[in-house]
Design an enzyme around this catalytic site. Structure first.
Site, PDB file in Angstrom:
ATOM      1  N   THR A  33     -22.845  58.495  59.065  1.00 31.47           N
ATOM      2  CA  THR A  33     -23.618  58.718  58.565  1.00 31.47           C
ATOM      3  C   THR A  33     -22.346  59.618  56.950  1.00 31.47           C
ATOM      4  O   THR A  33     -21.931  60.914  57.961  1.00 31.47           O
ATOM      5  CB  THR A  33     -24.818  59.144  58.201  1.00 31.47           C
ATOM      6  N   PRO A  35     -21.679  62.479  53.468  1.00 36.70           N
ATOM      7  CA  PRO A  35     -22.650  63.212  52.242  1.00 36.70           C
ATOM      8  C   PRO A  35     -22.982  61.179  51.448  1.00 36.70           C
ATOM      9  O   PRO A  35     -23.815  61.607  50.747  1.00 36.70           O
ATOM     10  CB  PRO A  35     -21.739  64.335  51.758  1.00 36.70           C
ATOM     11  N   GLY A  47     -24.383  57.036  53.116  1.00 36.19           N
ATOM     12  CA  GLY A  47     -25.377  56.431  54.114  1.00 36.19           C
ATOM     13  C   GLY A  47     -25.710  54.680  54.292  1.00 36.19           C
ATOM     14  O   GLY A  47     -24.777  54.796  55.753  1.00 36.19           O
ATOM     15  N   PHE A  51     -26.168  65.147  58.691  1.00 28.82           N
ATOM     16  CA  PHE A  51     -27.476  64.679  59.443  1.00 28.82           C
ATOM     17  C   PHE A  51     -26.807  63.865  60.885  1.00 28.82           C
ATOM     18  O   PHE A  51     -27.492  63.040  61.538  1.00 28.82           O
ATOM     19  CB  PHE A  51     -27.988  63.518  59.214  1.00 28.82           C
ATOM     20  N   ILE A  52     -25.683  64.729  61.724  1.00 26.93           N
ATOM     21  CA  ILE A  52     -25.439  64.371  63.303  1.00 26.93           C
ATOM     22  C   ILE A  52     -26.258  64.873  63.684  1.00 26.93           C
ATOM     23  O   ILE A  52     -26.155  66.000  64.430  1.00 26.93           O
ATOM     24  CB  ILE A  52     -23.684  64.380  62.972  1.00 26.93           C
ATOM     25  N   GLU A  92     -30.387  50.614  68.684  1.00 28.45           N
ATOM     26  CA  GLU A  92     -30.691  51.821  68.663  1.00 28.45           C
ATOM     27  C   GLU A  92     -31.861  51.925  67.567  1.00 28.45           C
ATOM     28  O   GLU A  92     -33.091  52.624  68.012  1.00 28.45           O
ATOM     29  CB  GLU A  92     -29.732  52.977  66.928  1.00 28.45           C
ATOM     30  N   GLN A 100     -69.882  55.715  65.703  1.00 28.13           N
ATOM     31  CA  GLN A 100     -69.093  54.583  65.234  1.00 28.13           C
ATOM     32  C   GLN A 100     -67.665  54.409  64.629  1.00 28.13           C
ATOM     33  O   GLN A 100     -67.008  53.673  64.773  1.00 28.13           O
ATOM     34  CB  GLN A 100     -70.053  53.520  64.466  1.00 28.13           C
ATOM     35  N   GLY A 150     -58.925  67.049  63.633  1.00 26.35           N
ATOM     36  CA  GLY A 150     -59.286  68.070  62.587  1.00 26.35           C
ATOM     37  C   GLY A 150     -58.819  69.087  62.991  1.00 26.35           C
ATOM     38  O   GLY A 150     -56.988  68.946  62.863  1.00 26.35           O
ATOM     39  N   GLY A 207     -31.292  53.406  60.414  1.00 27.14           N
ATOM     40  CA  GLY A 207     -30.837  52.249  59.746  1.00 27.14           C
ATOM     41  C   GLY A 207     -32.807  52.541  58.378  1.00 27.14           C
ATOM     42  O   GLY A 207     -33.761  51.941  59.106  1.00 27.14           O
TER      43      GLY A 207
HETATM   44  C1  FAD Z   1     -32.535  63.713  62.443  1.00 27.29           C
HETATM   45  C2  FAD Z   1     -31.786  63.081  61.212  1.00 27.29           C
HETATM   46  C3  FAD Z   1     -30.895  62.370  62.185  1.00 27.29           C
HETATM   47  C4  FAD Z   1     -30.141  61.784  62.302  1.00 27.29           C
HETATM   48  N1  FAD Z   1     -29.185  61.403  63.303  1.00 27.29           N
HETATM   49  C5  FAD Z   1     -27.545  60.809  62.900  1.00 27.29           C
HETATM   50  C6  FAD Z   1     -26.719  60.433  63.593  1.00 27.29           C
HETATM   51  O1  FAD Z   1     -26.759  60.442  64.586  1.00 27.29           O
HETATM   52  N2  FAD Z   1     -25.647  60.249  63.059  1.00 27.29           N
HETATM   53  C7  FAD Z   1     -25.354  59.005  61.735  1.00 27.29           C
HETATM   54  O2  FAD Z   1     -24.122  58.814  61.868  1.00 27.29           O
HETATM   55  N3  FAD Z   1     -26.534  59.701  61.181  1.00 27.29           N
HETATM   56  C8  FAD Z   1     -27.313  60.046  61.723  1.00 27.29           C
HETATM   57  N4  FAD Z   1     -28.234  60.648  60.855  1.00 27.29           N
HETATM   58  C9  FAD Z   1     -28.732  59.622  59.206  1.00 27.29           C
HETATM   59  C10 FAD Z   1     -29.846  57.837  58.726  1.00 27.29           C
HETATM   60  O3  FAD Z   1     -29.127  57.376  59.622  1.00 27.29           O
HETATM   61  C11 FAD Z   1     -29.025  58.032  57.613  1.00 27.29           C
HETATM   62  O4  FAD Z   1     -29.588  59.250  56.938  1.00 27.29           O
HETATM   63  C12 FAD Z   1     -29.872  56.751  56.790  1.00 27.29           C
HETATM   64  O5  FAD Z   1     -29.075  55.288  57.784  1.00 27.29           O
HETATM   65  C13 FAD Z   1     -30.214  56.694  55.188  1.00 27.29           C
HETATM   66  O6  FAD Z   1     -28.672  57.459  54.500  1.00 27.29           O
HETATM   67  P1  FAD Z   1     -28.777  58.313  54.378  1.00 27.29           P
HETATM   68  O7  FAD Z   1     -30.154  59.701  54.373  1.00 27.29           O
HETATM   69  O8  FAD Z   1     -27.457  58.514  53.389  1.00 27.29           O
HETATM   70  O9  FAD Z   1     -29.681  57.927  52.930  1.00 27.29           O
HETATM   71  P2  FAD Z   1     -29.376  56.746  51.499  1.00 27.29           P
HETATM   72  O10 FAD Z   1     -28.793  55.720  51.395  1.00 27.29           O
HETATM   73  O11 FAD Z   1     -28.854  58.156  50.164  1.00 27.29           O
HETATM   74  O12 FAD Z   1     -30.630  55.803  50.818  1.00 27.29           O
HETATM   75  C14 FAD Z   1     -32.172  56.747  50.304  1.00 27.29           C
HETATM   76  C15 FAD Z   1     -32.979  56.004  50.469  1.00 27.29           C
HETATM   77  O13 FAD Z   1     -32.734  54.753  49.261  1.00 27.29           O
HETATM   78  C16 FAD Z   1     -33.004  53.401  49.991  1.00 27.29           C
HETATM   79  N5  FAD Z   1     -32.055  52.508  49.798  1.00 27.29           N
HETATM   80  C17 FAD Z   1     -31.090  52.678  49.627  1.00 27.29           C
HETATM   81  N6  FAD Z   1     -30.323  51.640  49.595  1.00 27.29           N
HETATM   82  C18 FAD Z   1     -31.381  50.563  48.703  1.00 27.29           C
HETATM   83  C19 FAD Z   1     -31.243  49.627  48.077  1.00 27.29           C
HETATM   84  N7  FAD Z   1     -30.065  48.528  48.342  1.00 27.29           N
HETATM   85  N8  FAD Z   1     -32.400  49.148  47.897  1.00 27.29           N
HETATM   86  C20 FAD Z   1     -33.303  49.766  48.490  1.00 27.29           C
HETATM   87  N9  FAD Z   1     -32.995  50.617  48.832  1.00 27.29           N
HETATM   88  C21 FAD Z   1     -32.226  51.487  49.200  1.00 27.29           C
HETATM   89  C22 FAD Z   1     -33.408  53.576  51.610  1.00 27.29           C
HETATM   90  O14 FAD Z   1     -33.918  52.816  52.230  1.00 27.29           O
HETATM   91  C23 FAD Z   1     -33.555  55.170  51.482  1.00 27.29           C
HETATM   92  O15 FAD Z   1     -35.191  55.253  52.067  1.00 27.29           O
HETATM   93  C24 FAD Z   1     -29.369  60.592  60.673  1.00 27.29           C
HETATM   94  C25 FAD Z   1     -30.762  61.699  60.402  1.00 27.29           C
HETATM   95  C26 FAD Z   1     -31.294  62.286  60.224  1.00 27.29           C
HETATM   96  C27 FAD Z   1     -32.582  62.361  58.573  1.00 27.29           C
END
Ligand code: FAD
Length: 382
Positions: free
Chosen positions: A131, A133, A136, A161-162, A245, A282, A342, A367
């Site tokens: 992932t 910035p 994702g 977010f790694i 995963e 119940q 509670g 995902g």
């Molecule tokens: C605590 C934590 C640990 C993580 N650990 C890792 C890790 O070890 N390694 C790593 O590589 N990544 C890691 N991640 C990253 C994670 O895999 C991503 O956050 C995730 O894939 C979503 O990407 P994004 O946050 O960029 O969201 P985005 O891709 O920007 O999406 C934002 C929202 O929009 C929705 N969306 C996007 N495109 C569409 C579409 N075409 N239609 C409808 N909805 C859509 C998504 O479902 C999501 O709800 C981690 C994240 C967290 C929060």
């Protein structure tokens, strides 16, 4: 355990392994979970202890210290870890389960020998960095570049977010070595002390015990021998890794849901209101049955999935749907358990409170829910 695994799928050896993992979790994780959450981390020695208990090598090749295992063993491990109610600890402790599989599938024997034994022995930590910035869900848009310069690649860009991002020793990093799109993506194994590589810790809603980080690569030089597979061939490895995963996340969500059920039942038996234990009402019994119903359905889905995987099928749509379903089960059970406890369920340090905070990441990481539905729809021909 309030709900029992189907004995048609689980042998005596599987159940013996379950006991091993459960003991480890009850002795080494549960008593410390609240403190580690508050501290924002857990001792590094936990990796060595987990390795000694045979937990880190599950599913990895024997020649590197692992123990080949069917998918039921992997699910038991994830489910029992999830039952700890400390998703943050488990995410970091087990980050090698997403960091190492691309190496197993694609790295040279020399690179495997350099990375795998130390990680499986719990002496080194492995993380996966896909992932960014700006990318994702849309992995094929990743922008971190790796340009060949003699015997090295020069890496520039950042990862977001790694998990295990602060203290990993080896990072499996997705980079762009070619043109736009999936065919330009490669994987590199990058060591923590590579020149030009820095990390910044991130604070988050849950998983406090795990070290989540942003990684920055600034003219970071990485030996070309650390390329995993051929240039431009990494995308299928990354997608296959996501499927593994998702199965693990689904099983751990099922374990966390089970923990919510156990704590809710205990509380409902103990706590008295209006002259009788909560469980005498119940409405409360119905809530407990609603939880059992969803856990049983999730477990049946997961058992079917593991059986299909062991039979050599590639049930991509079912894996995606099972991950979504299990996360929803966890969410429902966390919400219901906090309600049954509670005010006590709202207090910091209580297992169901932590699980309630941790559930959201299960719908985003590995995902996001929407992306997995899209994937399932494509696979199902919709
Ligand atoms: C605590 C934590 C640990 C993580 N650990 C890792 C890790 O070890 N390694 C790593 O590589 N990544 C890691 N991640 C990253 C994670 O895999 C991503 O956050 C995730 O894939 C979503 O990407 P994004 O946050 O960029 O969201 P985005 O891709 O920007 O999406 C934002 C929202 O929009 C929705 N969306 C996007 N495109 C569409 C579409 N075409 N239609 C409808 N909805 C859509 C998504 O479902 C999501 O709800 C981690 C994240 C967290 C929060």
């Amino acid at each position: 355990m309030l709900t029992k695994p189907n004995p048609r799928h689980y042998s005596a050896d599987h159940e013996a392994f379950r006991v091993t993992v459960r003991r480890f979790v009850e002795r080494e994780i549960i008593p410390h979970a609240a403190d580690w959450d508050e501290a924002g981390g857990f001792p590094r020695e936990l990796y060595v202890k987990a390795a000694a208990a045979g937990l880190l090598g599950v599913g990895f090749p024997e020649e590197y210290g692992g123990t080949p295992a069917d998918h039921f063993y992997r699910m038991i491990l994830a489910e029992e870890m999830g039952r700890s109610g400390s998703g943050g600890t488990c995410a970091s402790l087990m980050s090698h389960t997403i960091g190492l599989p691309p190496l197993v599938a694609g790295a040279s024997p020399d690179l495997k020998a350099r990375v795998l034994p130390g990680v499986i022995a719990g002496e080194k930590i492995s993380a996966l960095a896909v992932t960014e910035p700006g990318a994702g869900s849309d992995v094929a848009q990743l922008a971190t570049t790796a340009k060949r310069d003699g015997d090295h690649y020069v890496v520039n860009g950042s990862k977001m977010f790694i998990t295990s991002g602060m203290r990993a020793d080896w990072y499996t990093v997705a980079v762009r070595t070619g043109g736009p799109g999936a065919s330009g993506v490669s994987l590199l194994a990058i060591e923590r002390d590579a020149p030009g590589f820095t990390r910044t810790e991130l604070k988050k809603m849950g998983w406090w015990a795990s070290d989540t980080a942003e990684l920055s690569f600034n003219d970071c030089r990485v030996p070309a021998a650390n390329l995993i597979g051929a240039e431009g061939q990494a995308f299928p490895l990354i997608m296959k890794n996501f499927n593994g995963e998702r199965l693990t996340l689904a099983a751990s969500a099922c374990g966390a849901a089970q923990a919510c059920l156990e704590d809710a039942v205990d509380w409902a038996r103990e706590r008295k209101t209006f002259g009788q234990p909560l469980i005498g009402h119940q409405v409360i019994r119905h809530k407990l049955v609603d939880m059992v119903e969803r856990i049983e359905a999730t477990r049946a889905l997961l058992d079917d999935l593991a059986a299909r995987l062991d039979a050599g099928e590639q049930p991509v749509a079912q894996t995606a749907m099972a991950k979504n379903y299990a996360a929803r089960t966890m969410q429902f059970c966390a919400d219901t358990a906090v309600q049954i406890l509670g005010g006590s369920g709202y207090m910091r340090g209580v297992r169901v409170e932590r699980i309630y905070r941790e559930v959201k990441v299960m719908m985003i990481g590995g995902g996001a829910e929407e992306i997995l539905k899209d994937l399932a729809a494509r696979q199902l021909g919709f």
